[in-house]
Design a protein around this motif. Structure first.
Motif, PDB file in Angstrom:
ATOM      1  N   MET A   1       0.837  -1.185   0.000  1.00 12.36           N
ATOM      2  CA  MET A   1       0.000   0.000   0.000  1.00 12.36           C
ATOM      3  C   MET A   1       0.882   1.248   0.000  1.00 12.36           C
ATOM      4  O   MET A   1       1.756   1.401   0.829  1.00 12.36           O
ATOM      5  CB  MET A   1      -0.891  -0.033   1.232  1.00 12.36           C
ATOM      6  N   SER A   2       0.647   2.123  -0.935  1.00 10.35           N
ATOM      7  CA  SER A   2       1.436   3.333  -1.080  1.00 10.35           C
ATOM      8  C   SER A   2       0.742   4.509  -0.396  1.00 10.35           C
ATOM      9  O   SER A   2      -0.474   4.638  -0.455  1.00 10.35           O
ATOM     10  CB  SER A   2       1.621   3.631  -2.567  1.00 10.35           C
ATOM     11  N   THR A   3       1.525   5.351   0.238  1.00  6.88           N
ATOM     12  CA  THR A   3       0.999   6.523   0.905  1.00  6.88           C
ATOM     13  C   THR A   3       1.731   7.750   0.388  1.00  6.88           C
ATOM     14  O   THR A   3       2.936   7.704   0.168  1.00  6.88           O
ATOM     15  CB  THR A   3       1.215   6.431   2.431  1.00  6.88           C
ATOM     16  N   THR A   4       1.006   8.821   0.196  1.00  7.43           N
ATOM     17  CA  THR A   4       1.597  10.075  -0.237  1.00  7.43           C
ATOM     18  C   THR A   4       1.432  11.100   0.869  1.00  7.43           C
ATOM     19  O   THR A   4       0.365  11.205   1.468  1.00  7.43           O
ATOM     20  CB  THR A   4       0.911  10.600  -1.509  1.00  7.43           C
ATOM     21  N   VAL A   5       2.490  11.837   1.128  1.00  8.87           N
ATOM     22  CA  VAL A   5       2.455  12.909   2.113  1.00  8.87           C
ATOM     23  C   VAL A   5       2.608  14.212   1.354  1.00  8.87           C
ATOM     24  O   VAL A   5       3.508  14.352   0.527  1.00  8.87           O
ATOM     25  CB  VAL A   5       3.588  12.754   3.144  1.00  8.87           C
ATOM     26  N   SER A   6       1.737  15.148   1.630  1.00 12.69           N
ATOM     27  CA  SER A   6       1.800  16.449   0.972  1.00 12.69           C
ATOM     28  C   SER A   6       2.022  17.535   2.008  1.00 12.69           C
ATOM     29  O   SER A   6       1.578  17.414   3.144  1.00 12.69           O
ATOM     30  CB  SER A   6       0.492  16.742   0.238  1.00 12.69           C
ATOM     31  N   PHE A   7       2.725  18.571   1.602  1.00 10.29           N
ATOM     32  CA  PHE A   7       2.831  19.739   2.460  1.00 10.29           C
ATOM     33  C   PHE A   7       2.862  20.974   1.585  1.00 10.29           C
ATOM     34  O   PHE A   7       3.218  20.912   0.410  1.00 10.29           O
ATOM     35  CB  PHE A   7       4.044  19.667   3.404  1.00 10.29           C
ATOM     36  N   GLU A   8       2.452  22.069   2.162  1.00  5.57           N
ATOM     37  CA  GLU A   8       2.340  23.303   1.393  1.00  5.57           C
ATOM     38  C   GLU A   8       3.589  24.152   1.541  1.00  5.57           C
ATOM     39  O   GLU A   8       4.164  24.246   2.619  1.00  5.57           O
ATOM     40  CB  GLU A   8       1.126  24.106   1.876  1.00  5.57           C
ATOM     41  N   ILE A   9       3.984  24.728   0.430  1.00  2.97           N
ATOM     42  CA  ILE A   9       5.101  25.662   0.414  1.00  2.97           C
ATOM     43  C   ILE A   9       4.533  26.997  -0.066  1.00  2.97           C
ATOM     44  O   ILE A   9       3.984  27.069  -1.169  1.00  2.97           O
ATOM     45  CB  ILE A   9       6.214  25.187  -0.525  1.00  2.97           C
ATOM     46  N   PRO A  10       4.621  28.009   0.754  1.00  3.46           N
ATOM     47  CA  PRO A  10       4.073  29.300   0.345  1.00  3.46           C
ATOM     48  C   PRO A  10       4.698  29.790  -0.965  1.00  3.46           C
ATOM     49  O   PRO A  10       5.895  29.604  -1.204  1.00  3.46           O
ATOM     50  CB  PRO A  10       4.443  30.233   1.505  1.00  3.46           C
ATOM     51  N   ARG A  11       3.859  30.395  -1.809  1.00  3.42           N
ATOM     52  CA  ARG A  11       4.348  30.918  -3.087  1.00  3.42           C
ATOM     53  C   ARG A  11       5.492  31.898  -2.893  1.00  3.42           C
ATOM     54  O   ARG A  11       6.405  31.968  -3.719  1.00  3.42           O
ATOM     55  CB  ARG A  11       3.221  31.618  -3.838  1.00  3.42           C
ATOM     56  N   GLU A  12       5.440  32.649  -1.798  1.00  6.76           N
ATOM     57  CA  GLU A  12       6.500  33.625  -1.534  1.00  6.76           C
ATOM     58  C   GLU A  12       7.859  32.936  -1.398  1.00  6.76           C
ATOM     59  O   GLU A  12       8.880  33.479  -1.798  1.00  6.76           O
ATOM     60  CB  GLU A  12       6.222  34.424  -0.255  1.00  6.76           C
ATOM     61  N   VAL A  13       7.857  31.722  -0.839  1.00  5.06           N
ATOM     62  CA  VAL A  13       9.102  30.965  -0.689  1.00  5.06           C
ATOM     63  C   VAL A  13       9.613  30.555  -2.065  1.00  5.06           C
ATOM     64  O   VAL A  13      10.807  30.696  -2.358  1.00  5.06           O
ATOM     65  CB  VAL A  13       8.904  29.728   0.225  1.00  5.06           C
ATOM     66  N   LEU A  14       8.725  30.050  -2.913  1.00  5.35           N
ATOM     67  CA  LEU A  14       9.140  29.686  -4.268  1.00  5.35           C
ATOM     68  C   LEU A  14       9.655  30.904  -5.020  1.00  5.35           C
ATOM     69  O   LEU A  14      10.685  30.839  -5.696  1.00  5.35           O
ATOM     70  CB  LEU A  14       7.995  29.039  -5.038  1.00  5.35           C
ATOM     71  N   ARG A  15       8.943  32.009  -4.904  1.00  9.74           N
ATOM     72  CA  ARG A  15       9.381  33.225  -5.596  1.00  9.74           C
ATOM     73  C   ARG A  15      10.734  33.698  -5.068  1.00  9.74           C
ATOM     74  O   ARG A  15      11.616  34.048  -5.838  1.00  9.74           O
ATOM     75  CB  ARG A  15       8.349  34.336  -5.452  1.00  9.74           C
TER      76      ARG A  15
END
Length: 85
Positions: A1-15
């Motif tokens: 069974m595969s599990t995916t973990v997601s987390f958010e990265i603020p756009r400001e960090v990417l920019r």
């Protein structure tokens, strides 16, 4: 069974980093591989790259593939046992 973990990265960090999501994923994969927290295969999968492309990326950064004499001997023993050599 595969599990995916997601987390958010603020756009400001990417920019601020001037990186795309793919760039950030690759940097994380490289870092975790370099720290020996992920194997080559797991880091390559995280980076979403082919084996060849991930090897080229490691080479471009001067990062060696972690493959020591013990790993070589284990692989050779396995191949011998399987009748491949």
């Amino acid at each position: 069974m595969s599990t995916t973990v997601s987390f958010e990265i603020p756009r400001e960090v990417l920019r601020a980093s001037r990186m795309t999501e793919d760039d950030l994923r690759r940097e994380l994969a490289l870092h975790l591989f370099e720290e020996e927290k992920l194997s080559f295969g797991k880091a390559r999968a995280l980076a979403e790259m082919s084996v060849w492309d991930f090897q080229k990326l490691l080479g471009s950064r001067g990062l060696p593939v972690h493959y020591d004499v013990e790993a070589y001997e284990n692989d050779r023993e396995t191949l011998t046992r399987l009748g491949r050599i």
